[in-house]
Design an enzyme around this catalytic site. Structure first.
Site, mmCIF file in Angstrom:
data_model
loop_
_atom_site.group_PDB
_atom_site.id
_atom_site.type_symbol
_atom_site.label_atom_id
_atom_site.label_comp_id
_atom_site.label_asym_id
_atom_site.label_seq_id
_atom_site.Cartn_x
_atom_site.Cartn_y
_atom_site.Cartn_z
ATOM 1 N N SER A 26 0.882 -1.169 -0.053
ATOM 2 C CA SER A 26 0.012 0.014 0.076
ATOM 3 C C SER A 26 0.931 1.146 0.048
ATOM 4 O O SER A 26 2.052 1.096 0.413
ATOM 5 C CB SER A 26 -0.947 0.088 1.202
ATOM 6 N N TYR A 77 -1.563 -0.788 10.389
ATOM 7 C CA TYR A 77 -1.805 -1.198 9.158
ATOM 8 C C TYR A 77 -0.643 -0.763 8.315
ATOM 9 O O TYR A 77 -0.078 -1.327 7.565
ATOM 10 C CB TYR A 77 -3.178 -0.431 8.514
HETATM 11 N N1 LIG Z 1 -8.658 -0.402 -1.494
HETATM 12 C C1 LIG Z 1 -7.506 0.099 -1.197
HETATM 13 O O1 LIG Z 1 -7.726 1.527 -1.210
HETATM 14 C C2 LIG Z 1 -6.190 -0.220 -1.082
HETATM 15 C C3 LIG Z 1 -5.027 0.727 -1.031
HETATM 16 C C4 LIG Z 1 -4.008 -0.057 -0.632
HETATM 17 C C5 LIG Z 1 -3.509 -1.329 -0.434
HETATM 18 N N2 LIG Z 1 -4.766 -2.183 -0.484
HETATM 19 C C6 LIG Z 1 -4.533 -3.722 -0.008
HETATM 20 O O2 LIG Z 1 -5.163 -4.344 -1.159
HETATM 21 C C7 LIG Z 1 -5.557 -5.353 -0.814
HETATM 22 C C8 LIG Z 1 -7.020 -5.843 -1.020
HETATM 23 O O3 LIG Z 1 -7.882 -4.894 -0.409
HETATM 24 P P1 LIG Z 1 -9.275 -4.478 -0.927
HETATM 25 O O4 LIG Z 1 -9.202 -3.070 -0.804
HETATM 26 O O5 LIG Z 1 -9.570 -5.091 -2.235
HETATM 27 O O6 LIG Z 1 -9.914 -5.121 0.241
HETATM 28 P P2 LIG Z 1 -11.263 -6.074 0.156
HETATM 29 O O7 LIG Z 1 -11.719 -6.004 1.747
HETATM 30 O O8 LIG Z 1 -12.197 -5.713 -0.824
HETATM 31 O O9 LIG Z 1 -10.745 -7.325 0.007
HETATM 32 C C9 LIG Z 1 -9.991 -8.117 0.718
HETATM 33 C C10 LIG Z 1 -10.152 -9.708 0.882
HETATM 34 O O10 LIG Z 1 -9.294 -10.390 1.596
HETATM 35 C C11 LIG Z 1 -10.054 -11.421 2.215
HETATM 36 N N3 LIG Z 1 -9.633 -11.524 3.631
HETATM 37 C C12 LIG Z 1 -9.309 -11.187 4.630
HETATM 38 N N4 LIG Z 1 -8.720 -11.862 5.557
HETATM 39 C C13 LIG Z 1 -8.455 -12.779 5.104
HETATM 40 C C14 LIG Z 1 -7.820 -14.079 5.588
HETATM 41 N N5 LIG Z 1 -7.316 -14.068 6.856
HETATM 42 N N6 LIG Z 1 -7.629 -15.071 4.622
HETATM 43 C C15 LIG Z 1 -8.050 -14.962 3.492
HETATM 44 N N7 LIG Z 1 -8.606 -14.015 2.859
HETATM 45 C C16 LIG Z 1 -9.004 -12.871 3.781
HETATM 46 C C17 LIG Z 1 -11.381 -10.710 2.418
HETATM 47 O O11 LIG Z 1 -12.512 -11.610 2.751
HETATM 48 C C18 LIG Z 1 -11.577 -10.079 1.169
HETATM 49 O O12 LIG Z 1 -12.122 -10.949 0.186
HETATM 50 C C19 LIG Z 1 -5.221 -5.455 0.847
HETATM 51 O O13 LIG Z 1 -4.302 -6.226 1.316
HETATM 52 C C20 LIG Z 1 -5.320 -3.947 1.027
HETATM 53 O O14 LIG Z 1 -4.637 -3.727 2.091
HETATM 54 C C21 LIG Z 1 -6.060 -1.634 -0.730
#
Ligand SMILES: NC(=O)c1ccc[n+]([C@@H]2O[C@H](COP(=O)([O-])OP(=O)(O)OC[C@H]3O[C@@H](n4cnc5c(N)ncnc54)[C@H](O)[C@@H]3O)[C@@H](O)[C@H]2O)c1
Length: 278
Positions: A169, A182
């Site tokens: 991130s 985080y």
């Molecule tokens: N959306 C953003 O703005 C953003 C920005 C930077 C980084 N990220 C990173 O991107 C990645 C995806 O995030 P997103 O925004 O799509 O979030 P999201 O919540 O839509 O998706 C995350 C997914 O991970 C799954 N998950 C959570 N804990 C788990 C576990 N213990 N085992 C298996 N699966 C698990 C959830 O069920 C979900 O389907 C994350 O690592 C997040 O930190 C997101």
């Protein structure tokens, strides 16, 4: 963009947001997908969406914080598809929104277990498998710091035997007020990525990270809902004046895993609408 036909991509957290869109994009480009996800109904929905667009996918229930579960999930992948070409360690949680002193030991441990443990165990299981698929004749010399393995002509010029992308991130390259655990977890993901990339570069496994800024997904919707005006404040932080789309992150991940990327490893690519340029 090159095709991923006959390649097997294992994607954690592919039941939602960035993971789901990445799974759909890999499937569209010809890969067979393993949706490794803790949320079964969402994971199965991704599989259905892939099948509806004519792709091939299976669901494996997996909590990435549990090393045994992720190890078994990779084994199951190999049992079904015979190999593993691509590992995308994307599953993560945002954790509690609050200052350092408001974060509990439990908050900290949970986020580290999923966001860091998931990437650590994920890479262990994936690399262990990828090494068994290694072309014969590649060097296995020591890759300790200072011993720049990338200078060898052995890893250069070969299509990678394995490709891994870890989802960090922008909070992994700068502080994130109200999100210390985080931010710490996402910094750790980059440390793991760089180290593993150096350790396995001679084994022809390319390992990179992506660092998205706010990207439309259920995780960000949750953050937006924590305070009135939050969305506008977040938007203003980004020089392009908008959030990213999950497709924009997915395309970077696909390129990192493609044969077009023959020389990039150990990088943390910022997908941030210009944020870190300032
Ligand atoms: N959306 C953003 O703005 C953003 C920005 C930077 C980084 N990220 C990173 O991107 C990645 C995806 O995030 P997103 O925004 O799509 O979030 P999201 O919540 O839509 O998706 C995350 C997914 O991970 C799954 N998950 C959570 N804990 C788990 C576990 N213990 N085992 C298996 N699966 C698990 C959830 O069920 C979900 O389907 C994350 O690592 C997040 O930190 C997101």
């Amino acid at each position: 963009m090159s095709t991923f036909t006959n390649q097997i991509a294992f994607i954690t957290g592919a039941g939602s947001g960035i993971g789901r869109v990445t799974a759909l994009a890999f499937a569209k480009a010809g890969a067979s997908i393993v949706v490794a996800e803790i949320n079964e109904s969402n994971g199965r929905e991704t599989v259905e969406q892939i099948q509806q667009q004519g792709g091939n996918a299976i669901f494996i229930s997996c909590d990435v914080a549990d090393s045994e579960q992720i190890e078994k999930a990779v084994q199951q992948t190999v049992n079904v598809f015979g190999r593993l070409d691509i590992g995308i360690n994307n599953a993560g949680i945002g954790g509690k929104f609050g200052r350092l002193l408001d974060q509990t030991k439990q908050d900290f441990n949970q986020i580290m277990a999923i966001n860091v443990g998931g990437v650590f165990y994920g890479m262990q299981a994936q690399i262990r498998q990828m090494l068994t698929q290694k072309e014969k004749g590649h060097s296995t010399e020591d890759h300790s710091i200072g011993n720049h393995p990338g200078r060898s002509n052995l890893a250069g010029g070969h299509p990678a035997q394995g490709k891994i992308v870890n989802v960090s991130s922008i909070a992994g390259v700068r502080g994130m007020p109200m999100g210390a655990p985080y931010s710490a977890s996402k910094h750790a993901v980059i440390g793991l990525t760089k180290t593993a990339a150096l350790e396995y570069v001679r084994h022809n496994i390319r390992i990179n990270a992506v660092c998205p800024v706010y990207t439309h997904s259920p995780m960000v919707d949750e953050l937006i809902s924590t305070a009135p005006g939050m969305e506008e404040r977040m938007r203003r932080m980004v020089p392009m004046g908008r959030f990213g789309q999950p497709e924009e992150v997915a395309q970077a991940i696909l390129w990192l895993c493609s044969d077009e990327n023959s020389f990039v490893t150990g990088q943390a690519i910022q997908i941030d609408g210009g944020l870190m340029a300032g």
